[in-house]
Write a protein that holds these residues in place. Structure first.
Motif, mmCIF file in Angstrom:
data_model
loop_
_atom_site.group_PDB
_atom_site.id
_atom_site.type_symbol
_atom_site.label_atom_id
_atom_site.label_comp_id
_atom_site.label_asym_id
_atom_site.label_seq_id
_atom_site.Cartn_x
_atom_site.Cartn_y
_atom_site.Cartn_z
ATOM 1 N N ALA A 37 -48.615 -5.192 16.235
ATOM 2 C CA ALA A 37 -47.690 -4.469 16.933
ATOM 3 C C ALA A 37 -46.138 -4.634 16.580
ATOM 4 C CB ALA A 37 -47.994 -4.927 18.476
ATOM 5 N N ILE A 38 -45.886 -5.875 16.290
ATOM 6 C CA ILE A 38 -44.552 -6.040 15.835
ATOM 7 C C ILE A 38 -44.084 -5.433 14.445
ATOM 8 C CG2 ILE A 38 -43.009 -7.675 14.889
ATOM 9 C CD1 ILE A 38 -44.212 -9.761 16.885
ATOM 10 N N ILE A 39 -45.328 -5.486 13.541
ATOM 11 C CA ILE A 39 -45.037 -4.585 12.255
ATOM 12 C C ILE A 39 -44.819 -3.223 12.273
ATOM 13 C CG2 ILE A 39 -46.355 -4.555 10.138
ATOM 14 C CD1 ILE A 39 -47.447 -6.975 10.386
ATOM 15 N N ALA A 40 -45.840 -2.698 13.252
ATOM 16 C CA ALA A 40 -45.726 -1.332 13.674
ATOM 17 C C ALA A 40 -44.554 -0.886 14.175
ATOM 18 C CB ALA A 40 -46.906 -0.935 14.554
ATOM 19 N N ALA A 41 -43.938 -1.692 15.307
ATOM 20 C CA ALA A 41 -42.595 -1.339 15.676
ATOM 21 C C ALA A 41 -41.511 -1.242 14.651
ATOM 22 C CB ALA A 41 -42.265 -2.233 16.803
ATOM 23 N N ALA A 42 -41.518 -2.408 13.870
ATOM 24 C CA ALA A 42 -40.482 -2.690 12.651
ATOM 25 C C ALA A 42 -40.508 -1.401 11.596
ATOM 26 C CB ALA A 42 -40.542 -4.008 12.059
ATOM 27 N N SER A 43 -41.634 -0.990 11.384
ATOM 28 C CA SER A 43 -42.198 -0.172 10.393
ATOM 29 C C SER A 43 -41.423 1.290 10.874
ATOM 30 C CB SER A 43 -43.548 0.000 10.197
ATOM 31 O OG SER A 43 -44.000 -1.119 9.601
ATOM 32 N N VAL A 44 -41.599 1.506 12.029
ATOM 33 C CA VAL A 44 -40.827 2.824 12.599
ATOM 34 C C VAL A 44 -39.385 2.633 12.503
ATOM 35 C CG1 VAL A 44 -40.697 4.096 14.596
ATOM 36 C CG2 VAL A 44 -42.932 3.262 14.415
ATOM 37 N N GLY A 45 -38.880 1.868 12.667
ATOM 38 C CA GLY A 45 -37.377 1.771 12.614
ATOM 39 C C GLY A 45 -36.801 1.630 11.014
ATOM 40 N N GLY A 46 -37.929 1.097 10.167
ATOM 41 C CA GLY A 46 -37.463 1.159 8.772
ATOM 42 C C GLY A 46 -37.541 2.466 8.192
ATOM 43 N N ILE A 47 -38.590 3.226 8.476
ATOM 44 C CA ILE A 47 -38.854 4.419 8.085
ATOM 45 C C ILE A 47 -37.432 5.341 8.618
ATOM 46 C CG2 ILE A 47 -40.463 6.535 8.352
ATOM 47 C CD1 ILE A 47 -42.773 4.538 8.599
ATOM 48 N N VAL A 48 -37.199 5.261 9.718
ATOM 49 C CA VAL A 48 -36.014 5.957 10.279
ATOM 50 C C VAL A 48 -34.712 5.728 9.260
ATOM 51 C CG1 VAL A 48 -34.645 6.404 12.320
ATOM 52 C CG2 VAL A 48 -36.832 6.206 12.716
ATOM 53 N N GLU A 49 -34.609 4.457 8.672
ATOM 54 C CA GLU A 49 -33.337 4.355 8.280
ATOM 55 C C GLU A 49 -33.699 4.597 6.714
ATOM 56 O OE1 GLU A 49 -32.406 0.212 9.127
ATOM 57 O OE2 GLU A 49 -31.590 0.299 11.027
ATOM 58 N N ILE A 50 -34.942 4.331 6.219
ATOM 59 C CA ILE A 50 -34.965 4.505 4.689
ATOM 60 C C ILE A 50 -35.244 5.759 4.361
ATOM 61 C CG2 ILE A 50 -36.392 3.979 2.866
ATOM 62 C CD1 ILE A 50 -36.877 1.232 4.232
ATOM 63 N N ALA A 51 -36.184 6.691 5.094
ATOM 64 C CA ALA A 51 -36.357 8.028 4.729
ATOM 65 C C ALA A 51 -35.361 8.932 4.332
ATOM 66 C CB ALA A 51 -37.191 8.631 5.739
ATOM 67 N N PRO A 52 -34.233 9.076 5.155
ATOM 68 C CA PRO A 52 -32.886 9.774 4.793
ATOM 69 C C PRO A 52 -32.269 9.587 3.410
ATOM 70 C CG PRO A 52 -32.563 9.105 7.164
ATOM 71 C CD PRO A 52 -33.850 8.225 6.518
ATOM 72 N N LEU A 53 -32.580 8.422 2.949
ATOM 73 C CA LEU A 53 -32.159 8.147 1.460
ATOM 74 C C LEU A 53 -32.751 9.042 0.403
ATOM 75 C CD1 LEU A 53 -31.820 4.169 1.969
ATOM 76 C CD2 LEU A 53 -29.913 5.866 2.167
ATOM 77 N N PHE A 54 -33.917 9.234 0.828
ATOM 78 C CA PHE A 54 -34.679 10.070 -0.465
ATOM 79 C C PHE A 54 -33.911 11.616 -0.462
ATOM 80 C CE2 PHE A 54 -37.948 7.119 0.912
ATOM 81 C CZ PHE A 54 -38.168 6.485 -0.211
ATOM 82 N N THR A 55 -33.273 11.784 0.588
ATOM 83 C CA THR A 55 -32.552 13.272 0.565
ATOM 84 C C THR A 55 -31.181 13.071 0.505
ATOM 85 O OG1 THR A 55 -32.238 13.417 2.991
ATOM 86 C CG2 THR A 55 -34.397 14.419 1.740
ATOM 87 N N ILE A 56 -30.591 12.073 -0.102
ATOM 88 C CA ILE A 56 -29.142 11.755 -0.035
ATOM 89 C C ILE A 56 -28.425 12.932 -1.062
ATOM 90 C CG2 ILE A 56 -29.410 10.044 -2.128
ATOM 91 C CD1 ILE A 56 -27.098 9.518 1.153
ATOM 92 N N ASP A 57 -28.983 13.077 -2.195
ATOM 93 C CA ASP A 57 -28.533 14.087 -3.092
ATOM 94 C C ASP A 57 -28.156 15.324 -2.474
ATOM 95 O OD1 ASP A 57 -28.474 12.156 -5.022
ATOM 96 O OD2 ASP A 57 -30.171 12.709 -5.852
ATOM 97 N N GLU A 58 -29.103 15.810 -1.461
ATOM 98 C CA GLU A 58 -28.703 17.046 -0.482
ATOM 99 C C GLU A 58 -27.852 16.852 0.401
ATOM 100 O OE1 GLU A 58 -32.723 18.084 0.578
ATOM 101 O OE2 GLU A 58 -33.573 18.133 -1.509
ATOM 102 N N THR A 59 -27.633 15.498 0.823
ATOM 103 C CA THR A 59 -26.624 15.379 1.872
ATOM 104 C C THR A 59 -25.281 15.193 1.859
ATOM 105 O OG1 THR A 59 -28.786 14.374 3.182
ATOM 106 C CG2 THR A 59 -26.398 13.792 4.136
ATOM 107 N N VAL A 60 -24.944 14.456 0.715
ATOM 108 C CA VAL A 60 -23.820 14.439 0.237
ATOM 109 C C VAL A 60 -23.361 15.379 -0.608
ATOM 110 C CG1 VAL A 60 -22.108 12.843 -0.896
ATOM 111 C CG2 VAL A 60 -24.075 11.964 0.584
#
Length: 250
Positions: free
Chosen positions: A19-42
């Motif tokens: 349960a801890i791993i699942a909760a931490a993974s959700v937070g990690g995805i929210v922070e990491i996922a936008p980095l894959f589109t950083i070239d389109e964002t900046v």
């Protein structure tokens, strides 16, 4: 039912770990996922320039002295912010900032567009004794900056570190870091022309602290303050300069 579920989960060690791993993974995805589109964002703008070695040294002093704790460098899209400080900040304006200094606390005013607003002399007087310039100021004084000679020897290493983080400093810039820092604060020397050649004609070359006998930490900090908001004109060419929210609550 909810209390029973929690009690059962907390008594099962393996289930609680998952349960801890699942909760931490959700937070990690929210922070990491936008980095894959950083070239389109900046955004990419043609007139964006790099910090000179002297300005980068000033930025390091700004961080060292904790200036970011009282001054933000991010103008929000609220009408109050835009009317007081100027066009709201764009992501591209801080694309070369390592680390970011956006901030959220404003004991003092936002500094995102302070560059060119006041003279070098004003900044020197303000940093030496803020109350001589702004009587109601509660800002600490930094008189020692004018006495401390700037260490030029390791500026190449600072540029090299920025280069490794993706800031596009060239090897020539790294090699000439100390000369360029000296030249930017010494307009009447042969080194001054090298700064504008490498960083652009818009680079401010000045005796920032008014003294020509040495390059001081005051020179560096004033040079940094004078370039804030002036690395690119993007904010003055698009919607940031033309459009304002209807009210400060939006």
């Amino acid at each position: 039912m909810r209390e029973l579920f929690h009690r059962k989960l907390e008594r099962t060690a393996l289930g609680f770990v998952f349960a801890i791993i699942a909760a931490a993974s959700v937070g990690g995805i929210v922070e990491i996922a936008p980095l894959f589109t950083i070239d389109e964002t900046v955004e990419d703008v043609p007139d964006m320039r790099l910090y000179t070695p002297l300005e980068l040294a000033g930025r390091n002093i700004y961080v060292r002295e904790g200036c970011y704790a009282c001054h933000s460098q991010m103008i929000r899209t609220l009408r109050d912010d835009v009317e007081r400080y100027g066009p709201y900040s764009l992501a591209v304006e801080s694309k070369y900032d390592r680390p970011m200094l956006w901030g959220s606390k404003r004991t003092g005013p936002d500094l995102a567009r302070i560059g060119g607003k006041y003279s070098d002399f004003w900044h020197v007087a303000h940093l030496t004794n803020p109350r001589e310039v702004v009587p109601e100021s509660n800002m600490p004084a930094y008189p020692w900056l004018a006495r401390n000679e700037l260490d030029l020897a390791d500026l190449g290493l600072h540029l090299k570190a920025q280069q490794s983080l993706g800031v596009p400093y060239t090897d020539e810039m790294v090699e000439n870091a100390a000369r360029d820092a000296y030249g930017q604060a010494s307009p009447d020397t042969d080194f001054a022309s090298g700064v504008t050649e490498r960083y652009g004609e818009r680079t401010q070359v000045s005796t920032f602290d008014g003294v020509t006998t040495q390059v001081t930490e005051m020179d560096a900090l004033v040079a940094y303050l004078q370039v804030l908001g002036r690395l690119t004109d993007a904010a003055y060419q698009g919607t940031a300069a033309e459009e304002l929210p209807l009210d400060a609550s939006n």
